[in-house]
Design a protein around this motif. Structure first.
Motif, PDB file in Angstrom:
ATOM      1  N   PRO A 145       0.799  -1.229   0.000  1.00  0.00           N
ATOM      2  CA  PRO A 145       0.000   0.000   0.000  1.00  0.00           C
ATOM      3  C   PRO A 145       0.830   1.277   0.000  1.00  0.00           C
ATOM      4  O   PRO A 145       0.313   2.344  -0.340  1.00  0.00           O
ATOM      5  N   ALA A 146       2.120   1.206   0.331  1.00  0.00           N
ATOM      6  CA  ALA A 146       2.974   2.396   0.353  1.00  0.00           C
ATOM      7  C   ALA A 146       3.545   2.739  -1.023  1.00  0.00           C
ATOM      8  O   ALA A 146       4.075   3.831  -1.218  1.00  0.00           O
ATOM      9  N   HIS A 147       3.429   1.829  -1.989  1.00  0.00           N
ATOM     10  CA  HIS A 147       4.002   2.056  -3.321  1.00  0.00           C
ATOM     11  C   HIS A 147       3.036   2.901  -4.154  1.00  0.00           C
ATOM     12  O   HIS A 147       1.826   2.819  -4.005  1.00  0.00           O
ATOM     13  N   ASP A 148       3.595   3.728  -5.079  1.00  0.00           N
ATOM     14  CA  ASP A 148       2.741   4.598  -5.880  1.00  0.00           C
ATOM     15  C   ASP A 148       1.902   3.808  -6.901  1.00  0.00           C
ATOM     16  O   ASP A 148       0.700   3.931  -6.940  1.00  0.00           O
ATOM     17  N   PHE A 149       2.535   3.010  -7.732  1.00  0.00           N
ATOM     18  CA  PHE A 149       1.832   2.157  -8.699  1.00  0.00           C
ATOM     19  C   PHE A 149       2.735   1.015  -9.093  1.00  0.00           C
ATOM     20  O   PHE A 149       3.892   1.256  -9.391  1.00  0.00           O
ATOM     21  N   PRO A 150       2.242  -0.156  -9.130  1.00  0.00           N
ATOM     22  CA  PRO A 150       0.938  -0.578  -8.602  1.00  0.00           C
ATOM     23  C   PRO A 150       1.025  -0.813  -7.107  1.00  0.00           C
ATOM     24  O   PRO A 150       2.112  -0.976  -6.554  1.00  0.00           O
ATOM     25  N   ARG A 151      -0.095  -0.852  -6.461  1.00  0.00           N
ATOM     26  CA  ARG A 151      -0.157  -1.174  -5.038  1.00  0.00           C
ATOM     27  C   ARG A 151      -0.527  -2.632  -4.818  1.00  0.00           C
ATOM     28  O   ARG A 151      -0.344  -3.163  -3.736  1.00  0.00           O
ATOM     29  N   ARG A 152      -1.065  -3.240  -5.860  1.00  0.00           N
ATOM     30  CA  ARG A 152      -1.583  -4.608  -5.754  1.00  0.00           C
ATOM     31  C   ARG A 152      -1.270  -5.352  -7.047  1.00  0.00           C
ATOM     32  O   ARG A 152      -1.448  -4.823  -8.140  1.00  0.00           O
ATOM     33  N   LEU A 153      -0.785  -6.579  -6.902  1.00  0.00           N
ATOM     34  CA  LEU A 153      -0.550  -7.463  -8.043  1.00  0.00           C
ATOM     35  C   LEU A 153      -1.342  -8.738  -7.801  1.00  0.00           C
ATOM     36  O   LEU A 153      -1.340  -9.264  -6.687  1.00  0.00           O
ATOM     37  N   GLU A 154      -1.994  -9.193  -8.841  1.00  0.00           N
ATOM     38  CA  GLU A 154      -2.772 -10.427  -8.728  1.00  0.00           C
ATOM     39  C   GLU A 154      -2.325 -11.408  -9.799  1.00  0.00           C
ATOM     40  O   GLU A 154      -2.159 -11.032 -10.952  1.00  0.00           O
ATOM     41  N   TYR A 155      -2.121 -12.623  -9.385  1.00  0.00           N
ATOM     42  CA  TYR A 155      -1.893 -13.730 -10.309  1.00  0.00           C
ATOM     43  C   TYR A 155      -3.041 -14.709 -10.104  1.00  0.00           C
ATOM     44  O   TYR A 155      -3.288 -15.143  -8.985  1.00  0.00           O
ATOM     45  N   ARG A 156      -3.751 -14.998 -11.167  1.00  0.00           N
ATOM     46  CA  ARG A 156      -4.835 -15.969 -11.102  1.00  0.00           C
ATOM     47  C   ARG A 156      -4.419 -17.201 -11.876  1.00  0.00           C
ATOM     48  O   ARG A 156      -4.097 -17.122 -13.057  1.00  0.00           O
ATOM     49  N   ARG A 157      -4.415 -18.336 -11.176  1.00  0.00           N
ATOM     50  CA  ARG A 157      -4.015 -19.582 -11.814  1.00  0.00           C
ATOM     51  C   ARG A 157      -5.106 -20.040 -12.767  1.00  0.00           C
ATOM     52  O   ARG A 157      -6.273 -20.108 -12.408  1.00  0.00           O
ATOM     53  N   GLY A 158      -4.680 -20.342 -13.996  1.00  0.00           N
ATOM     54  CA  GLY A 158      -5.605 -20.889 -14.974  1.00  0.00           C
ATOM     55  C   GLY A 158      -5.305 -22.356 -15.189  1.00  0.00           C
ATOM     56  O   GLY A 158      -4.536 -22.963 -14.460  1.00  0.00           O
ATOM     57  N   ASP A 159      -5.918 -22.918 -16.185  1.00  0.00           N
ATOM     58  CA  ASP A 159      -5.587 -24.288 -16.565  1.00  0.00           C
ATOM     59  C   ASP A 159      -4.848 -24.210 -17.897  1.00  0.00           C
ATOM     60  O   ASP A 159      -4.440 -23.133 -18.316  1.00  0.00           O
ATOM     61  N   ASP A 160      -4.665 -25.329 -18.572  1.00  0.00           N
ATOM     62  CA  ASP A 160      -3.923 -25.306 -19.836  1.00  0.00           C
ATOM     63  C   ASP A 160      -4.600 -24.434 -20.881  1.00  0.00           C
ATOM     64  O   ASP A 160      -3.951 -23.865 -21.740  1.00  0.00           O
ATOM     65  N   ALA A 161      -5.920 -24.326 -20.824  1.00  0.00           N
ATOM     66  CA  ALA A 161      -6.651 -23.515 -21.796  1.00  0.00           C
ATOM     67  C   ALA A 161      -6.669 -22.036 -21.406  1.00  0.00           C
ATOM     68  O   ALA A 161      -6.774 -21.180 -22.259  1.00  0.00           O
ATOM     69  N   ARG A 162      -6.567 -21.743 -20.096  1.00  0.00           N
ATOM     70  CA  ARG A 162      -6.605 -20.367 -19.617  1.00  0.00           C
ATOM     71  C   ARG A 162      -5.468 -20.137 -18.639  1.00  0.00           C
ATOM     72  O   ARG A 162      -5.657 -20.223 -17.434  1.00  0.00           O
ATOM     73  N   PRO A 163      -4.280 -19.844 -19.133  1.00  0.00           N
ATOM     74  CA  PRO A 163      -3.144 -19.580 -18.250  1.00  0.00           C
ATOM     75  C   PRO A 163      -3.370 -18.343 -17.368  1.00  0.00           C
ATOM     76  O   PRO A 163      -4.394 -17.694 -17.480  1.00  0.00           O
ATOM     77  N   PRO A 164      -2.408 -18.017 -16.511  1.00  0.00           N
ATOM     78  CA  PRO A 164      -2.641 -16.993 -15.493  1.00  0.00           C
ATOM     79  C   PRO A 164      -2.855 -15.604 -16.054  1.00  0.00           C
ATOM     80  O   PRO A 164      -2.319 -15.256 -17.105  1.00  0.00           O
ATOM     81  N   ALA A 165      -3.635 -14.843 -15.336  1.00  0.00           N
ATOM     82  CA  ALA A 165      -3.811 -13.428 -15.634  1.00  0.00           C
ATOM     83  C   ALA A 165      -3.062 -12.655 -14.562  1.00  0.00           C
ATOM     84  O   ALA A 165      -3.034 -13.043 -13.413  1.00  0.00           O
ATOM     85  N   ARG A 166      -2.436 -11.567 -14.956  1.00  0.00           N
ATOM     86  CA  ARG A 166      -1.690 -10.743 -14.011  1.00  0.00           C
ATOM     87  C   ARG A 166      -2.146  -9.309 -14.191  1.00  0.00           C
ATOM     88  O   ARG A 166      -2.247  -8.825 -15.314  1.00  0.00           O
TER      89      ARG A 166
END
Length: 160
Positions: free
Chosen positions: A123-144
């Protein structure tokens, strides 16, 4: 069948202990890199005007090393690079990024890891404050993507 007060107190104590153990086990999973092992390898994403390539490898069980490259589409000009680390220490996990426009690396603490969503925050960083990695499967790899003033979410991700 009725339960007396001592039986209800014992049941409540058992339930509290079971929930605490489950929360402790989940926290331990978030503090180790084992739950992020699926990120190892090369990942590519097309964000429209730019494309991204992340490459991750394991240095040891407590450290994953990565590089990130952002390129302009369609000519492939490099717009930015980052040196990345995932580090487990002190029972917690951190995402550490070093980009050219910051003098020092920036650390994001893993604050949540459930249902295939891994959230790192600073929360102290200017940008980004939040990083998200969502695990996908072989058809839908991760989103960041990162939070803050803008968000990047790839239209398409491909594991190479």
């Amino acid at each position: 069948m009725t339960f007396g007060r001592p039986a209800l107190i014992a049941a409540a104590a058992w339930l509290a202990a079971a929930l605490a153990a489950a929360a402790s086990a989940e926290a331990a999973d978030c503090g180790a890199l084992e739950s992020l092992r699926w990120l190892l390898g090369d990942w590519k994403a097309d964000g429209g005007k730019t494309s991204f390539h992340d490459s991750w490898r394991e240095l040891d069980p407590q450290t994953f090393s990565g590089t990130g490259i952002e390129r302009a589409n369609p000519d492939g000009t490099v717009k930015g690079t980052e040196d990345l680390r995932l580090v487990a220490m002190g029972g917690e996990a951190f995402y550490v990024s070093k980009v050219s426009h910051n003098a020092l690396p920036v650390a994001f603490r893993l604050t949540s890891c459930a249902d295939g969503l891994f959230v790192f925050e600073n929360p102290a960083h200017d940008f980004p404050r939040r990083l998200e990695y969502r695990r996908g499967d072989d058809a839908r790899p991760p989103a960041r993507h990162g939070g803050g003033r803008r968000r990047w979410r790839p239209e398409r991700s491909l594991r190479s």
